[in-house]
Design a protein around this motif. Sequence first.
Motif, mmCIF file in Angstrom:
data_model
loop_
_atom_site.group_PDB
_atom_site.id
_atom_site.type_symbol
_atom_site.label_atom_id
_atom_site.label_comp_id
_atom_site.label_asym_id
_atom_site.label_seq_id
_atom_site.Cartn_x
_atom_site.Cartn_y
_atom_site.Cartn_z
ATOM 1 N N SER A 63 5.573 2.149 2.265
ATOM 2 C CA SER A 63 4.973 0.990 2.790
ATOM 3 C C SER A 63 5.109 0.695 4.289
ATOM 4 O O SER A 63 4.986 0.168 5.134
ATOM 5 C CB SER A 63 5.038 -0.391 1.946
ATOM 6 N N HIS A 64 6.809 1.305 4.634
ATOM 7 C CA HIS A 64 7.035 1.725 6.006
ATOM 8 C C HIS A 64 5.235 2.420 6.255
ATOM 9 O O HIS A 64 4.901 2.474 8.237
ATOM 10 C CB HIS A 64 8.034 2.456 6.018
ATOM 11 N N ALA A 123 1.571 3.004 8.198
ATOM 12 C CA ALA A 123 0.243 2.683 8.179
ATOM 13 C C ALA A 123 -0.700 2.646 7.341
ATOM 14 O O ALA A 123 -0.751 3.973 7.680
ATOM 15 C CB ALA A 123 -0.167 1.939 9.519
ATOM 16 N N PHE A 124 -1.843 2.128 7.019
ATOM 17 C CA PHE A 124 -3.730 2.875 7.104
ATOM 18 C C PHE A 124 -3.125 3.210 6.008
ATOM 19 O O PHE A 124 -3.716 4.221 5.360
ATOM 20 C CB PHE A 124 -4.107 3.491 8.042
#
Length: 156
Positions: free
Chosen positions: A70-71, A73-74
């Motif tokens: 989750s750290h 992006a996208f």
Amino acid sequence: MKNLMTGAAVAAVLATAAAAETIAPTQVKYEDGAVATSLTGVAGDPKAGEEIMNKGAGNCIACHQVSALSHLAFHGEIGPPLDGAADRWSEAELRGIVSNAKIMFEGTMMPSFYKTEGFIRIGDAYTGKAPEGPVDPLLTAQQVEDVVAYLMTLKE
């Protein structure tokens, strides 16, 4: 100097032996989409698999969500979330899905990461031309094993 040459000879023999154990993309045996046998005979490295998941030819998070990443992006929403992948699929099934998901999931948009023939409209990067000569798989056999090792860490 003699020790250096002996060391180089031993390294060359070991590299040849390791390469001999790798199953070529055209020789992979699928059973109901699963691949029971390691493609390399070498255990996958989950940390290397995590890197492949978010960079380069793997880039799995472009289509899949992974809470453990989750750290980054996208995350995509085209494919199913991969949280709990190790609880839903066996190691053999995950190896088959990463190698060639189209065998297990007909019509999937997921790329065949360990395939070298039978493509339709394959292109040469962004040139708009067909490639010349043999086609390399998107991931090496060891990279497939690394991704599978990482996916096996994703439990509910």
